[in-house]
Design a protein around this motif. Structure first.
Motif, PDB file in Angstrom:
ATOM      1  N   GLU A 189      -2.345  10.723   5.433  1.00 21.41           N
ATOM      2  CA  GLU A 189      -2.971  10.981   4.135  1.00 21.41           C
ATOM      3  C   GLU A 189      -4.251  10.179   3.981  1.00 21.41           C
ATOM      4  OE1 GLU A 189       1.091  11.880   1.499  1.00 21.41           O
ATOM      5  OE2 GLU A 189       0.013   9.978   1.294  1.00 21.41           O
ATOM      6  N   ALA A 190      -4.216   8.916   4.406  1.00 20.26           N
ATOM      7  CA  ALA A 190      -5.406   8.063   4.304  1.00 20.26           C
ATOM      8  C   ALA A 190      -6.544   8.604   5.153  1.00 20.26           C
ATOM      9  CB  ALA A 190      -5.064   6.634   4.721  1.00 20.26           C
ATOM     10  N   SER A 192      11.518   2.182  -1.981  1.00 20.84           N
ATOM     11  CA  SER A 192      10.257   1.471  -1.752  1.00 20.84           C
ATOM     12  C   SER A 192       9.026   2.199  -2.262  1.00 20.84           C
ATOM     13  CB  SER A 192      10.086   1.208  -0.253  1.00 20.84           C
ATOM     14  OG  SER A 192       9.942   2.449   0.450  1.00 20.84           O
ATOM     15  N   GLY A 193       9.108   3.530  -2.314  1.00 22.12           N
ATOM     16  CA  GLY A 193       7.937   4.308  -2.693  1.00 22.12           C
ATOM     17  C   GLY A 193       7.069   4.713  -1.520  1.00 22.12           C
ATOM     18  N   ILE A 194       7.446   4.314  -0.288  1.00 24.15           N
ATOM     19  CA  ILE A 194       6.624   4.703   0.861  1.00 24.15           C
ATOM     20  C   ILE A 194       6.957   6.130   1.325  1.00 24.15           C
ATOM     21  CG2 ILE A 194       6.527   2.298   1.594  1.00 24.15           C
ATOM     22  CD1 ILE A 194       8.169   3.068   4.053  1.00 24.15           C
ATOM     23  N   LEU A 195       8.091   6.688   0.858  1.00 28.92           N
ATOM     24  CA  LEU A 195       8.432   8.064   1.205  1.00 28.92           C
ATOM     25  C   LEU A 195       7.705   9.009   0.259  1.00 28.92           C
ATOM     26  CD1 LEU A 195      12.283   7.681   1.761  1.00 28.92           C
ATOM     27  CD2 LEU A 195      10.469   7.616   3.470  1.00 28.92           C
ATOM     28  N   ILE A 207      10.649  -7.008  10.392  1.00 26.83           N
ATOM     29  CA  ILE A 207      10.624  -5.585  10.737  1.00 26.83           C
ATOM     30  C   ILE A 207       9.581  -4.896   9.859  1.00 26.83           C
ATOM     31  CG2 ILE A 207      11.963  -3.449  10.862  1.00 26.83           C
ATOM     32  CD1 ILE A 207      14.469  -5.191  11.111  1.00 26.83           C
ATOM     33  N   VAL A 208       8.709  -4.137  10.488  1.00 24.99           N
ATOM     34  CA  VAL A 208       7.707  -3.359   9.764  1.00 24.99           C
ATOM     35  C   VAL A 208       8.159  -1.898   9.799  1.00 24.99           C
ATOM     36  CG1 VAL A 208       5.287  -2.700   9.580  1.00 24.99           C
ATOM     37  CG2 VAL A 208       5.900  -4.964  10.470  1.00 24.99           C
ATOM     38  N   ILE A 209       8.495  -1.362   8.634  1.00 25.08           N
ATOM     39  CA  ILE A 209       8.861   0.053   8.517  1.00 25.08           C
ATOM     40  C   ILE A 209       7.673   0.760   7.879  1.00 25.08           C
ATOM     41  CG2 ILE A 209      10.480   1.716   7.538  1.00 25.08           C
ATOM     42  CD1 ILE A 209      12.568  -0.472   7.469  1.00 25.08           C
ATOM     43  N   MET A 210       7.209   1.806   8.526  1.00 23.15           N
ATOM     44  CA  MET A 210       5.983   2.463   8.089  1.00 23.15           C
ATOM     45  C   MET A 210       6.185   3.967   8.057  1.00 23.15           C
ATOM     46  SD  MET A 210       2.330   2.348  10.030  1.00 23.15           S
ATOM     47  CE  MET A 210       3.075   3.239  11.399  1.00 23.15           C
ATOM     48  N   ASN A 211       5.650   4.603   7.034  1.00 24.36           N
ATOM     49  CA  ASN A 211       5.681   6.062   6.961  1.00 24.36           C
ATOM     50  C   ASN A 211       4.372   6.596   7.527  1.00 24.36           C
ATOM     51  OD1 ASN A 211       6.080   8.738   6.441  1.00 24.36           O
ATOM     52  ND2 ASN A 211       6.319   8.524   4.222  1.00 24.36           N
ATOM     53  N   ARG A 212       4.472   7.263   8.671  1.00 19.72           N
ATOM     54  CA  ARG A 212       3.254   7.787   9.315  1.00 19.72           C
ATOM     55  C   ARG A 212       2.522   8.777   8.413  1.00 19.72           C
ATOM     56  NH1 ARG A 212       7.284   8.204  13.463  1.00 19.72           N
ATOM     57  NH2 ARG A 212       7.034   6.604  15.075  1.00 19.72           N
ATOM     58  N   GLU A 247       0.802  -1.227   0.000  1.00 20.35           N
ATOM     59  CA  GLU A 247       0.000   0.000   0.000  1.00 20.35           C
ATOM     60  C   GLU A 247       0.838   1.281   0.000  1.00 20.35           C
ATOM     61  OE1 GLU A 247      -4.116  -0.322   1.971  1.00 20.35           O
ATOM     62  OE2 GLU A 247      -2.744  -1.199   3.439  1.00 20.35           O
ATOM     63  N   ASP A 248       2.062   1.225  -0.481  1.00 19.23           N
ATOM     64  CA  ASP A 248       2.951   2.400  -0.469  1.00 19.23           C
ATOM     65  C   ASP A 248       3.075   3.000   0.931  1.00 19.23           C
ATOM     66  OD1 ASP A 248       3.530   2.307  -3.181  1.00 19.23           O
ATOM     67  OD2 ASP A 248       1.765   3.487  -3.714  1.00 19.23           O
ATOM     68  N   THR A 249       2.861   2.159   1.928  1.00 14.85           N
ATOM     69  CA  THR A 249       2.865   2.631   3.321  1.00 14.85           C
ATOM     70  C   THR A 249       3.778   1.781   4.196  1.00 14.85           C
ATOM     71  OG1 THR A 249       0.573   3.382   3.090  1.00 14.85           O
ATOM     72  CG2 THR A 249       1.406   3.076   5.338  1.00 14.85           C
ATOM     73  N   PHE A 250       3.749   0.473   3.971  1.00  9.86           N
ATOM     74  CA  PHE A 250       4.492  -0.467   4.807  1.00  9.86           C
ATOM     75  C   PHE A 250       5.616  -1.120   3.994  1.00  9.86           C
ATOM     76  CE2 PHE A 250      -0.024  -0.554   5.902  1.00  9.86           C
ATOM     77  CZ  PHE A 250      -0.001  -0.170   7.241  1.00  9.86           C
ATOM     78  N   LEU A 251       6.801  -1.163   4.569  1.00  8.54           N
ATOM     79  CA  LEU A 251       7.895  -1.947   4.018  1.00  8.54           C
ATOM     80  C   LEU A 251       8.159  -3.092   4.986  1.00  8.54           C
ATOM     81  CD1 LEU A 251      10.190  -2.399   1.955  1.00  8.54           C
ATOM     82  CD2 LEU A 251      11.652  -0.984   3.439  1.00  8.54           C
ATOM     83  N   TYR A 252       7.852  -4.320   4.561  1.00  5.59           N
ATOM     84  CA  TYR A 252       8.067  -5.498   5.385  1.00  5.59           C
ATOM     85  C   TYR A 252       9.454  -6.066   5.090  1.00  5.59           C
ATOM     86  CZ  TYR A 252       3.033  -5.281   6.227  1.00  5.59           C
ATOM     87  OH  TYR A 252       1.778  -4.873   6.583  1.00  5.59           O
TER      88      TYR A 252
END
Length: 423
Positions: free
Chosen positions: A337-338, A275-278, A327-332, A244-249
């Motif tokens: 935005e959601a 990743s595109g999450i930024l 590791i779950v890396i997430m852009n808050r 979802e362009d939000t989580f990098l697993y």
């Protein structure tokens, strides 16, 4: 319980060696991690026995953490009465002391298809006697305290039962009427009320209007992505995938155990950048990093333990033995935005973390009247650790917004009653 006591005993022993043994610090750290995994395994047992029902589990978590007990009078009383009451038809005894999430009461008796009952146990030593054969005989008075439910069909044990003559139903003896016992009764009463609430209706609990919500959730989430990451990490040692362009697993595997150096793999930073999450706006991006298995925390972790994740057994064992780490890396910023796309306004002062995340939305067409939903961290963590989609978080807040209509009707009726009474 025996396992956790053994671990705690080893921790106590290792603490005494800290000044003499330079390796004791590392061993102590490992033992504390083992203790935490054992408590989370206890949580997994609780989730299974209570039917994966948050309405039964969450209300019993609203208290301070409970330390692991030893083989003392209180614990002996709990174990003895658990067996006796279970044999008398109360149900299967779930001991709260093996868990971290059950912090109110000592035992919950589980009866499939019937009402569960949570009890507090108070044990009083009557006397001890050394027998001729060298054994010691110990006699206890055990008082069982619980909140009587009018719909309860579990049999009560009265004074006529010689094996349980000291078991009480709802009223403790006078010597148990202490402020501490009163607080425990209040917590149990509040928990029972929350467990019994009808969904999508308003109740008065602890002098506060309270609503229990039903929120439909998709069972799919990102579980397939998680399983793929685990399989490929086990095969290649390292693997990442975006959702979802939000989580990098990120999956990291090492047969000898994942080390701190392995987690600092430079590929993680490179994959994050690509990743595109930024968003590309450094003033908006805010990165959160979460690991599975989790670390111990003072507050209860009210989301599924990894022991009962929808993953293969080998993956559970690899996580337990630290051969595998996710590791779950997430852009808050993507979360915000959601929420904003769904019509919610995020407090700009709270964009650095979720501990006090607050969103608001106009309640009506009338200007200046807003609904505000605070402290949403628990629901964000549910999304992260149960691998849910962004829509799941939005659905929870949408349900809160709908429930506010129930509360508004209640508020207006209460005001009308007060005005009719001249108040």
């Amino acid at each position: 319980m025996d396992l956790q006591r053994d671990i705690q005993s080893a921790i106590s022993s290792k603490k005494r060696m800290l000044r003499k043994d330079e390796n004791a610090h590392t061993e102590l750290h490992n033992l504390r991690d083992i203790r935490w995994q054992a408590r989370r395994f206890g949580d997994a047992i609780a989730w299974i026995l209570l039917g994966n029902n948050p309405q039964l589990i969450y209300p019993l978590a609203s208290n301070d953490p409970v330390a692991i007990g030893g083989d003392d009078h209180g614990d002996r009383g709990v174990l003895a009465i658990s067996s006796e009451l279970s044999n008398h038809g109360w149900g299967f005894p779930l001991l709260h002391d093996i868990t971290d999430c059950l912090r109110i009461g000592d035992i919950t008796f589980v009866s499939p298809g019937k009402n569960h009952r949570t009890v507090e146990v108070k044990t009083h030593l009557i006397d001890e006697e050394l027998l001729d054969d060298g054994h010691r005989e110990v006699r206890y008075e055990v008082n069982v305290l619980f909140i009587r439910d009018d719909m309860d069909e579990v049999p009560l044990i009265g004074e006529g039962d010689p094996g349980l003559s000291n078991t009480k139903s709802a009223m403790p003896r006078m010597h148990l009427n202490t402020p501490r016992i009163e607080r425990q009764f209040e917590r149990m009463a509040s928990a029972l009320q929350r467990q019994k609430m009808q969904h999508n209706s308003l109740s008065e609990i602890d002098n506060m209007p309270t609503i229990s919500l039903t929120v439909p959730m998709s069972k799919s989430g990102h579980w397939r992505t998680l399983r793929r990451v685990m399989r490929n990490a086990r095969k290649n040692g390292y693997f990442t995938e975006v959702a979802e362009d939000t989580f990098l697993y990120v999956g990291i595997y090492c047969a000898g155990g994942v080390t701190e150096e392995a987690i600092k793999d430079s590929r993680v930073v490179d994959d994050l950048r690509n990743s595109g999450i930024l968003t590309g706006d450094a003033t908006k991006d805010s990165i959160g990093v979460y690991s599975v298995p989790t670390k111990a925390s003072r507050g209860p972790q009210l989301y599924l333990p990894y022991f009962i994740y929808s993953i293969s057994q080998w993956a559970v064992l690899d996580l337990l033995r630290r051969r595998l780490v996710v590791i779950v890396i997430m852009n808050r910023a993507r979360i915000y935005e959601a929420l904003e796309r769904a019509g919610y306004k995020v407090d700009p002062a709270l964009r650095e973390g979720f501990q006090s995340l607050s969103v608001s939305v106009p309640a009506t067409e009338k200007e200046g009247y807003f609904l505000e939903f605070k402290n949403l961290e628990m629901h964000v963590l549910e999304m992260i650790y149960e691998f849910r989609t962004l829509d799941s978080l939005v659905s929870v807040i949408d349900a809160m917004k709908e429930a506010s209509k129930i509360h508004e009707v209640h508020r207006m009726r209460s005001r009308a009653v007060r005005e009719a009474d001249g108040g």
